[in-house]
Design a protein around this motif. Sequence first.
Motif, short mmCIF file in Angstrom:
data_model
loop_
_atom_site.label_atom_id
_atom_site.label_comp_id
_atom_site.label_asym_id
_atom_site.label_seq_id
_atom_site.Cartn_x
_atom_site.Cartn_y
_atom_site.Cartn_z
N ALA A 1 0.66 -1.30 0.06
CA ALA A 1 0.00 -0.08 0.04
C ALA A 1 0.83 1.37 0.00
CB ALA A 1 -0.84 0.03 1.07
N LYS A 2 1.83 1.18 0.79
CA LYS A 2 2.75 2.43 0.80
C LYS A 2 3.42 2.71 -0.41
CE LYS A 2 4.73 1.10 4.68
NZ LYS A 2 5.57 1.19 6.10
N GLU A 3 4.05 1.24 -1.09
CA GLU A 3 5.03 1.53 -2.32
C GLU A 3 3.92 2.06 -3.49
OE1 GLU A 3 8.06 -2.09 -1.29
OE2 GLU A 3 6.35 -2.53 -2.78
N GLN A 4 2.79 1.66 -3.61
CA GLN A 4 1.75 1.98 -4.63
C GLN A 4 1.36 3.03 -4.38
OE1 GLN A 4 1.25 0.09 -7.27
NE2 GLN A 4 2.87 -1.33 -6.49
N GLY A 5 1.55 4.21 -3.17
CA GLY A 5 1.07 5.23 -3.07
C GLY A 5 -0.48 5.38 -2.57
N TRP A 6 -0.92 4.24 -2.21
CA TRP A 6 -2.43 4.14 -1.81
C TRP A 6 -2.67 5.06 -0.70
CZ3 TRP A 6 -2.67 -2.03 -2.47
CH2 TRP A 6 -2.46 -2.18 -3.96
N THR A 7 -1.73 5.06 0.09
CA THR A 7 -2.01 5.65 1.43
C THR A 7 -2.25 7.33 1.23
OG1 THR A 7 0.53 6.00 1.76
CG2 THR A 7 -0.52 4.20 2.76
N ALA A 8 -1.66 7.53 -0.04
CA ALA A 8 -1.49 9.11 -0.35
C ALA A 8 -2.69 9.62 -1.28
CB ALA A 8 -0.25 9.52 -0.95
N LEU A 9 -3.58 8.39 -1.71
CA LEU A 9 -4.33 8.75 -2.92
C LEU A 9 -5.47 9.76 -2.84
CD1 LEU A 9 -4.43 6.94 -5.31
CD2 LEU A 9 -6.63 5.91 -4.38
N ALA A 10 -6.10 10.05 -1.44
CA ALA A 10 -6.97 10.92 -1.46
C ALA A 10 -6.47 12.20 -0.69
CB ALA A 10 -8.32 10.62 -0.84
N LEU A 11 -5.28 12.51 -0.30
CA LEU A 11 -4.99 13.53 0.50
C LEU A 11 -4.48 14.60 -0.50
CD1 LEU A 11 -3.38 11.46 3.20
CD2 LEU A 11 -5.65 12.46 3.14
N PRO A 12 -4.35 16.02 0.20
CA PRO A 12 -3.90 17.14 -0.95
C PRO A 12 -2.38 16.78 -1.35
CG PRO A 12 -5.13 17.56 1.01
CD PRO A 12 -4.70 16.27 1.36
N ALA B 1 -0.75 23.97 11.58
CA ALA B 1 0.32 23.26 12.36
C ALA B 1 0.18 21.86 12.41
CB ALA B 1 0.62 24.05 13.72
N GLN B 2 -1.13 21.45 12.76
CA GLN B 2 -1.39 19.91 12.84
C GLN B 2 -1.37 19.19 11.48
OE1 GLN B 2 -5.16 20.56 14.54
NE2 GLN B 2 -4.56 20.26 16.68
N LYS B 3 -1.76 19.87 10.60
CA LYS B 3 -1.64 19.24 9.19
C LYS B 3 -0.13 19.21 8.62
CE LYS B 3 -6.01 21.62 7.64
NZ LYS B 3 -6.67 22.71 6.79
N GLY B 4 0.44 20.28 8.98
CA GLY B 4 1.92 19.98 8.48
C GLY B 4 2.72 19.02 9.26
N ARG B 5 2.25 18.99 10.51
CA ARG B 5 3.07 17.83 11.30
C ARG B 5 2.64 16.41 11.04
NH1 ARG B 5 3.05 17.29 17.97
NH2 ARG B 5 4.62 15.39 18.18
N TRP B 6 1.49 16.17 10.86
CA TRP B 6 0.86 14.73 10.65
C TRP B 6 0.43 14.27 9.28
CZ3 TRP B 6 2.33 12.37 14.61
CH2 TRP B 6 2.14 13.02 15.93
N LEU B 7 0.18 15.12 8.25
CA LEU B 7 -0.43 14.86 6.96
C LEU B 7 0.80 14.14 6.11
CD1 LEU B 7 -3.16 17.19 6.20
CD2 LEU B 7 -3.39 14.94 7.13
N PRO B 8 1.78 14.61 6.09
CA PRO B 8 2.85 14.16 5.19
C PRO B 8 3.24 12.60 5.53
CG PRO B 8 3.70 16.43 5.74
CD PRO B 8 2.30 15.94 6.70
N GLY B 9 3.32 12.31 7.03
CA GLY B 9 3.60 11.19 7.57
C GLY B 9 2.51 9.93 7.12
N LEU B 10 1.09 10.30 7.43
CA LEU B 10 -0.12 9.75 6.95
C LEU B 10 0.18 9.15 5.48
CD1 LEU B 10 -2.65 11.46 9.32
CD2 LEU B 10 -1.85 8.89 9.35
N ALA B 11 0.10 10.50 4.85
CA ALA B 11 0.48 10.28 3.26
C ALA B 11 1.44 9.25 2.82
CB ALA B 11 0.36 11.40 2.50
N SER B 12 2.60 9.05 3.45
CA SER B 12 3.46 8.11 3.17
C SER B 12 3.38 6.84 3.75
CB SER B 12 4.82 8.67 3.46
OG SER B 12 5.09 8.82 5.00
N GLY B 13 2.50 6.74 4.79
CA GLY B 13 2.11 5.71 5.27
C GLY B 13 3.34 5.09 6.56
N GLU B 14 4.15 6.20 6.65
CA GLU B 14 5.07 6.09 7.67
C GLU B 14 4.49 6.11 9.23
OE1 GLU B 14 8.04 4.68 7.15
OE2 GLU B 14 7.49 4.64 5.16
N ILE B 15 3.31 7.00 9.12
CA ILE B 15 2.51 7.20 10.30
C ILE B 15 1.19 6.31 10.08
CG2 ILE B 15 1.22 8.60 11.82
CD1 ILE B 15 3.52 10.91 11.31
#
Length: 364
Positions: A47-58, A105-119
Amino acid sequence: MSILYDEGQDAIATESRRVLEARVNKDELLPLLETTGEYHHGFWTTAKEQGWTALALPETYGGLALGLVELGLIAHQAGRSLSGAPFLTSSFGAAKAIELYGTDAQKGRWLPGLASGEIIGAVAFAHGADALPLHPPVAFDGARLDGTAIGVTGGLAADIAVVFAEHGGAPVLALAELGPVERVAVPSFDNSRCIADLHFAAAPAEALVAGNLARDAALHILALQAVITAHEQTGGAEALMEIARDYAVTRKAFGQPIGAFQSIKHRIAELYGLVELARANCIHAAAREGQDDFVTAAAAARLSATDAYDSAARDCVQIHGGIGVTWEIGLHLHMRRARSLAIEQGSSLFWEDVLVDRLSGEAA
């Protein structure tokens, strides 16, 4: 939106099915049933490799800026292949809560990690069978959480959780890191869901949205997750319908395929109708994201998909007869998943109430 997918969406469905069929199999999933707290790392890595975790995020936060329709297509294929991890849905729900209601601030802290699947994210809204309790069992004092969130899907592995709590008698959505939070595994018949009770004891947290808007916000997040879950349920039901069909045309009794008997052929035909009804409701609900009737459409999709998956799991086992209940054939993987998904993001009773309330309001 048309009830049909466009060329690009068909390509997403085809490629995700190809990848998952190559990387997920029942021999890897069966051992997870006997292990509490483990999930299928191969699926989540894919899921992380295919970019599915980032699919529906900005795109601003590392997402692909697609939508619920495309993520639903991935979830459909995940349901077909019995993906052994719940994070595609739970991380999406947590990310959307932060995107829609969080600060910059919350978006900048958490969304990149959620998009990559690392969080990994979790959504802790329910209390037992009650998806959005009138008085949540977790209290928020403006900076900390106290109480227990029961039966949180993905809670054993999540890094953060969006919690439905109470603050001064009013509901609030709070965001908490789970590092210092005590987690108690909940053994279940589908252990790859990583279900846990989260015990908050003065756990640091930040508010996302509070007051009268918090309950509506929580319902909206539940509806977003419910549409993804409905796609997953529909994918599982479709796979079971095809398994039952293929078995019915090869297994013989009294000198002919069992599919020639009305009791079998009619049952498979009924499954086809249930699957197609659920599929249509899923497409419609995903396409209504952002519209006034989105929650209504999500409730309809959720109810029809739950019915389809439950019926397909039961009927497929019965069509197979005695072999259908053996460990090796693996049909019980779908039966267990059907039961697990039926109570995540609220049971059918909860969504029936939501649907009735919405339709009653429109009629009035």
